[in-house]
Design a protein around this motif. Structure first.
Motif, PDB file in Angstrom:
ATOM      1  N   MET A   1      -7.820 -18.691 -24.988  1.00  0.00           N
ATOM      2  CA  MET A   1      -8.987 -17.947 -24.595  1.00  0.00           C
ATOM      3  C   MET A   1      -8.544 -16.644 -23.940  1.00  0.00           C
ATOM      4  O   MET A   1      -7.500 -16.595 -23.309  1.00  0.00           O
ATOM      5  N   LYS A   2      -9.358 -15.648 -24.076  1.00  0.00           N
ATOM      6  CA  LYS A   2      -9.073 -14.369 -23.433  1.00  0.00           C
ATOM      7  C   LYS A   2     -10.155 -14.088 -22.406  1.00  0.00           C
ATOM      8  O   LYS A   2     -11.335 -14.309 -22.664  1.00  0.00           O
ATOM      9  N   TYR A   3      -9.742 -13.595 -21.255  1.00  0.00           N
ATOM     10  CA  TYR A   3     -10.660 -13.204 -20.192  1.00  0.00           C
ATOM     11  C   TYR A   3     -10.315 -11.803 -19.722  1.00  0.00           C
ATOM     12  O   TYR A   3      -9.133 -11.458 -19.622  1.00  0.00           O
ATOM     13  N   THR A   4     -11.320 -11.030 -19.415  1.00  0.00           N
ATOM     14  CA  THR A   4     -11.116  -9.730 -18.792  1.00  0.00           C
ATOM     15  C   THR A   4     -10.824  -9.964 -17.321  1.00  0.00           C
ATOM     16  O   THR A   4     -11.519 -10.744 -16.663  1.00  0.00           O
ATOM     17  N   VAL A   5      -9.792  -9.305 -16.799  1.00  0.00           N
ATOM     18  CA  VAL A   5      -9.482  -9.383 -15.377  1.00  0.00           C
ATOM     19  C   VAL A   5      -9.517  -7.979 -14.790  1.00  0.00           C
ATOM     20  O   VAL A   5      -9.260  -6.997 -15.487  1.00  0.00           O
ATOM     21  N   VAL A   6      -9.855  -7.907 -13.523  1.00  0.00           N
ATOM     22  CA  VAL A   6      -9.968  -6.619 -12.836  1.00  0.00           C
ATOM     23  C   VAL A   6      -8.972  -6.611 -11.678  1.00  0.00           C
ATOM     24  O   VAL A   6      -8.947  -7.541 -10.864  1.00  0.00           O
ATOM     25  N   PHE A   7      -8.158  -5.553 -11.625  1.00  0.00           N
ATOM     26  CA  PHE A   7      -7.179  -5.404 -10.551  1.00  0.00           C
ATOM     27  C   PHE A   7      -7.796  -4.662  -9.372  1.00  0.00           C
ATOM     28  O   PHE A   7      -8.514  -3.679  -9.559  1.00  0.00           O
ATOM     29  N   HIS A   8      -7.495  -5.137  -8.185  1.00  0.00           N
ATOM     30  CA  HIS A   8      -7.932  -4.507  -6.940  1.00  0.00           C
ATOM     31  C   HIS A   8      -6.652  -4.258  -6.138  1.00  0.00           C
ATOM     32  O   HIS A   8      -6.115  -5.181  -5.525  1.00  0.00           O
ATOM     33  N   ARG A   9      -6.162  -3.013  -6.173  1.00  0.00           N
ATOM     34  CA  ARG A   9      -4.883  -2.684  -5.535  1.00  0.00           C
ATOM     35  C   ARG A   9      -5.105  -2.234  -4.086  1.00  0.00           C
ATOM     36  O   ARG A   9      -5.982  -1.422  -3.816  1.00  0.00           O
ATOM     37  N   THR A  10      -4.285  -2.791  -3.195  1.00  0.00           N
ATOM     38  CA  THR A  10      -4.298  -2.388  -1.793  1.00  0.00           C
ATOM     39  C   THR A  10      -2.860  -2.220  -1.330  1.00  0.00           C
ATOM     40  O   THR A  10      -1.918  -2.509  -2.080  1.00  0.00           O
ATOM     41  N   GLU A  11      -2.683  -1.806  -0.104  1.00  0.00           N
ATOM     42  CA  GLU A  11      -1.336  -1.692   0.450  1.00  0.00           C
ATOM     43  C   GLU A  11      -0.665  -3.049   0.596  1.00  0.00           C
ATOM     44  O   GLU A  11       0.553  -3.142   0.662  1.00  0.00           O
ATOM     45  N   GLU A  12      -1.461  -4.106   0.639  1.00  0.00           N
ATOM     46  CA  GLU A  12      -0.945  -5.463   0.832  1.00  0.00           C
ATOM     47  C   GLU A  12      -0.568  -6.161  -0.465  1.00  0.00           C
ATOM     48  O   GLU A  12       0.025  -7.231  -0.452  1.00  0.00           O
ATOM     49  N   GLY A  13      -0.961  -5.597  -1.613  1.00  0.00           N
ATOM     50  CA  GLY A  13      -0.654  -6.224  -2.891  1.00  0.00           C
ATOM     51  C   GLY A  13      -1.775  -6.002  -3.880  1.00  0.00           C
ATOM     52  O   GLY A  13      -2.555  -5.058  -3.770  1.00  0.00           O
ATOM     53  N   ILE A  14      -1.856  -6.903  -4.827  1.00  0.00           N
ATOM     54  CA  ILE A  14      -2.840  -6.779  -5.901  1.00  0.00           C
ATOM     55  C   ILE A  14      -3.683  -8.048  -5.945  1.00  0.00           C
ATOM     56  O   ILE A  14      -3.158  -9.150  -6.107  1.00  0.00           O
ATOM     57  N   SER A  15      -4.986  -7.880  -5.804  1.00  0.00           N
ATOM     58  CA  SER A  15      -5.924  -8.975  -6.017  1.00  0.00           C
ATOM     59  C   SER A  15      -6.462  -8.845  -7.432  1.00  0.00           C
ATOM     60  O   SER A  15      -6.578  -7.742  -7.957  1.00  0.00           O
ATOM     61  N   VAL A  16      -6.790  -9.969  -8.036  1.00  0.00           N
ATOM     62  CA  VAL A  16      -7.297  -9.975  -9.407  1.00  0.00           C
ATOM     63  C   VAL A  16      -8.532 -10.859  -9.461  1.00  0.00           C
ATOM     64  O   VAL A  16      -8.525 -11.975  -8.932  1.00  0.00           O
ATOM     65  N   SER A  17      -9.594 -10.362 -10.088  1.00  0.00           N
ATOM     66  CA  SER A  17     -10.794 -11.169 -10.270  1.00  0.00           C
ATOM     67  C   SER A  17     -11.112 -11.287 -11.752  1.00  0.00           C
ATOM     68  O   SER A  17     -10.628 -10.502 -12.569  1.00  0.00           O
ATOM     69  N   VAL A  18     -11.945 -12.269 -12.077  1.00  0.00           N
ATOM     70  CA  VAL A  18     -12.371 -12.503 -13.452  1.00  0.00           C
ATOM     71  C   VAL A  18     -13.895 -12.389 -13.472  1.00  0.00           C
ATOM     72  O   VAL A  18     -14.584 -13.306 -13.039  1.00  0.00           O
ATOM     73  N   PRO A  19     -14.436 -11.256 -13.931  1.00  0.00           N
ATOM     74  CA  PRO A  19     -15.886 -11.063 -13.909  1.00  0.00           C
ATOM     75  C   PRO A  19     -16.665 -12.166 -14.636  1.00  0.00           C
ATOM     76  O   PRO A  19     -17.758 -12.529 -14.216  1.00  0.00           O
ATOM     77  N   GLY A  20     -16.110 -12.735 -15.682  1.00  0.00           N
ATOM     78  CA  GLY A  20     -16.785 -13.782 -16.440  1.00  0.00           C
ATOM     79  C   GLY A  20     -16.766 -15.142 -15.774  1.00  0.00           C
ATOM     80  O   GLY A  20     -17.434 -16.064 -16.226  1.00  0.00           O
ATOM     81  N   ASP A  29       2.073  -9.921  -5.262  1.00  0.00           N
ATOM     82  CA  ASP A  29       2.747  -8.726  -4.749  1.00  0.00           C
ATOM     83  C   ASP A  29       2.970  -7.691  -5.851  1.00  0.00           C
ATOM     84  O   ASP A  29       3.051  -6.501  -5.574  1.00  0.00           O
ATOM     85  N   THR A  30       3.084  -8.175  -7.088  1.00  0.00           N
ATOM     86  CA  THR A  30       3.301  -7.287  -8.229  1.00  0.00           C
ATOM     87  C   THR A  30       2.245  -7.588  -9.294  1.00  0.00           C
ATOM     88  O   THR A  30       1.581  -8.630  -9.246  1.00  0.00           O
ATOM     89  N   GLU A  31       2.116  -6.693 -10.267  1.00  0.00           N
ATOM     90  CA  GLU A  31       1.163  -6.917 -11.356  1.00  0.00           C
ATOM     91  C   GLU A  31       1.519  -8.185 -12.126  1.00  0.00           C
ATOM     92  O   GLU A  31       0.636  -8.986 -12.451  1.00  0.00           O
ATOM     93  N   GLU A  32       2.790  -8.382 -12.391  1.00  0.00           N
ATOM     94  CA  GLU A  32       3.237  -9.572 -13.129  1.00  0.00           C
ATOM     95  C   GLU A  32       2.898 -10.853 -12.364  1.00  0.00           C
ATOM     96  O   GLU A  32       2.392 -11.820 -12.938  1.00  0.00           O
ATOM     97  N   GLU A  33       3.158 -10.861 -11.064  1.00  0.00           N
ATOM     98  CA  GLU A  33       2.855 -12.030 -10.245  1.00  0.00           C
ATOM     99  C   GLU A  33       1.345 -12.280 -10.183  1.00  0.00           C
ATOM    100  O   GLU A  33       0.891 -13.421 -10.284  1.00  0.00           O
TER     101      GLU A  33
END
Length: 65
Positions: A1-20, A29-33
């Protein structure tokens, strides 16, 4: 399955949400992580939804977009 994810970058790292999948978030801490962690979060989210609905009548449908 494929899901769209949204990156939220801050000084503390990267948060990721799934709108669906409301409420499905992760971080890293990194995009890969962050991507690895959100994959785990999606699996756990879908497993929780399946468990909540296991005694209910459900159907799968195909939707063309």
């Amino acid at each position: 399955m494929k899901y769209t994810v949204v990156f939220h970058r801050t000084e503390e790292g990267i948060s990721v949400s799934v709108p669906g999948l409301p409420g499905c978030w992760s971080e890293g801490d990194t995009e890969e992580e962050a991507l690895t962690n959100i994959q785990d979060a999606i699996r756990e989210y879908l497993a929780a939804v399946a468990e909540m609905n296991r005694d209910r009548e459900t159907h799968e449908i195909d939707v063309a977009v």
